[in-house]
Enzyme design. Structure first.
Site: not given
Ligand code: CTP
Length: 407
Positions: A212, A341
């Site tokens: 990422n 979230k």
């Molecule tokens: N996060 C996590 N584990 C994952 C993905 C995200 O713990 N596999 C955590 C990140 O550290 C952050 C929060 O969740 O604090 C939001 O991350 P984000 O990537 O925006 O959320 P996702 O749940 O992955 O949602 P999406 O990719 O569908 O936007």
């Protein structure tokens, strides 16, 4: 007669940039805040503003060159270094940042800065190209990792005719930051804080991986701020090209699954968990043992499987009294997505940012964030990641207090 004995003392270093004239106003603002100011100038700074100006404003002699007064120079920089409760350099040129980062002490200002044990606050000001140059960025990172505080630079129209980052930060902001450093918050003393930062890496074959976009800067800023405020900090970091702050426990991770394992093992002992990491949501179903070769124009299909949601796993195991903070870097429907979230991951606070906005994206030292809790939504202006980290911790600490009052 005014009693200056108990006043906090700032040694203000002025270096040779056009913004040197703004240091006069800064000196005044610091004095208004009850601070005694002593000025040290470099030779080039004296070309922009006469030492007499600072001498008159500060009511103290201005130190300019170590060798000008042979009878006193040896002790003078040490005396100033000892007197300082805070050393501020404003404006800080690219040259002085380079010298400080490399340990060069060849004039009154740099020898004093090296000798002092007081915290160092640097307000860089220079042309945008210089500020963005690899050398300056690396020097700033080195100084930050050693504990120096950086304020600004701001963006705008520069004296050289360019527009961009490099303007001396507003002097009011510098003065406020100086005052905050003189009376630092120690409100996290005794608290255990886990911070996750940086990207994960998911191998596809021995030479390639999925990742990422994440520099780790925001998470590292939170770790630094919590450590400064007295917390015992564990920093769970993905691969990031950053120097970890001194005095935090660094635990590296590479994949999201490793992050899950480490974070779920550490979280139960923590009072506050701040998850700034950007774990990859998917990994290759199978990691190829050998390097995948090109197929003469034929498309390659990779099958990806979903990774665990670390924040949701920590949320599911949340202890009463624990404060969980997450991030949401979004490109569309920022607030709606972040609120969803917050609920889904059982977070107490989510820090949302629109990564499409200038100054809020990846790899930069600034951010524009909105702090969302179940009760309210607070949008903050563009600020440094260090400042944003302080505001995030302020909000997390306020939530802790609210909880304690209700319990
Ligand atoms: N996060 C996590 N584990 C994952 C993905 C995200 O713990 N596999 C955590 C990140 O550290 C952050 C929060 O969740 O604090 C939001 O991350 P984000 O990537 O925006 O959320 P996702 O749940 O992955 O949602 P999406 O990719 O569908 O936007």
């Amino acid at each position: 007669m005014e009693n200056t004995a108990k006043k906090p003392c700032v040694v203000l270093g002025v270096t040779g940039g056009i913004a040197a004239y703004k240091a006069c106003e800064l000196l005044r603002l610091l004095q208004k805040r009850g601070i005694d100011v002593f000025v040290v100038m470099t030779k080039n700074a004296c070309r922009f503003v006469a030492p007499l100006t600072f001498e008159t404003l500060s009511g103290h002699p201005v130190a300019t060159d170590t060798f000008e007064r042979p009878a006193t120079w040896e002790v003078e920089h040490i005396a100033l270094a000892k007197r300082a409760d805070l050393f501020v350099i404003a404006p800080a040129t690219a040259n002085v940042l380079g010298k400080l980062a490399c340990g060069i002490a060849d004039d009154m200002l740099t020898t004093t800065a090296m000798a002092t044990r007081a915290p160092l606050l640097l307000a860089p000001a220079m042309n945008t190209g210089m500020w963005e140059s690899a050398a300056v960025q690396q020097n700033v990172q080195t100084l930050r990792a050693r504990g120096a505080h950086i304020v600004g630079p701001a963006s705008g129209h520069l004296a050289c005719g360019d527009s961009g980052a490099g303007k001396l930060e507003d002097v009011e902001v510098i003065a406020a930051r100086a005052q905050a450093l003189l009376s630092p918050k120690r409100d996290m003393e005794g608290l255990r804080v886990l911070v996750t930062a940086g990207p994960s890496r998911e191998m596809i074959d021995p030479v390639r991986y999925l990742t990422n976009r994440s520099s780790g800067k925001m998470g590292y800023a939170v770790a630094r701020a919590a450590q400064r405020r007295g917390a015992q900090v564990t920093l769970l970091s993905g691969p990031a090209a950053l120097t970890p702050p001194a005095d935090v426990t660094l635990v590296p991770f590479t994949t999201t699954q490793e992050l899950l394992k480490q974070a779920t093992a550490l979280a139960p002992q923590m009072d506050v968990v701040v998850q700034a990491a950007a774990p990859a949501d998917y990994r290759a179903e199978e990691v190829a043992k050998s390097k995948i070769k090109k197929r003469g124009g034929e498309a390659l299909t990779l099958r990806l499987v979903e990774n665990p949601d670390v924040a949701a796993a920590i949320g599911a195991g949340k202890r009463p009294g624990q404060v969980l903070v997450g991030f949401a870097a979004e490109t569309d429907d920022v607030l709606t997505n972040a609120q969803a979230k917050l609920a889904r991951k059982r977070l107490d606070l989510i820090v949302a940012n629109d990564v499409t906005q200038p100054g809020a994206g990846f790899d930069v030292d600034t951010n524009i964030v909105t702090l969302i809790t179940e009760a309210d939504t607070r949008s903050l202006p563009l600020m440094s990641k260090d400042e944003a980290a302080e505001r995030i911790l302020d909000r997390a600490m306020a939530l802790r207090e609210e909880r304690a009052r209700k319990a």
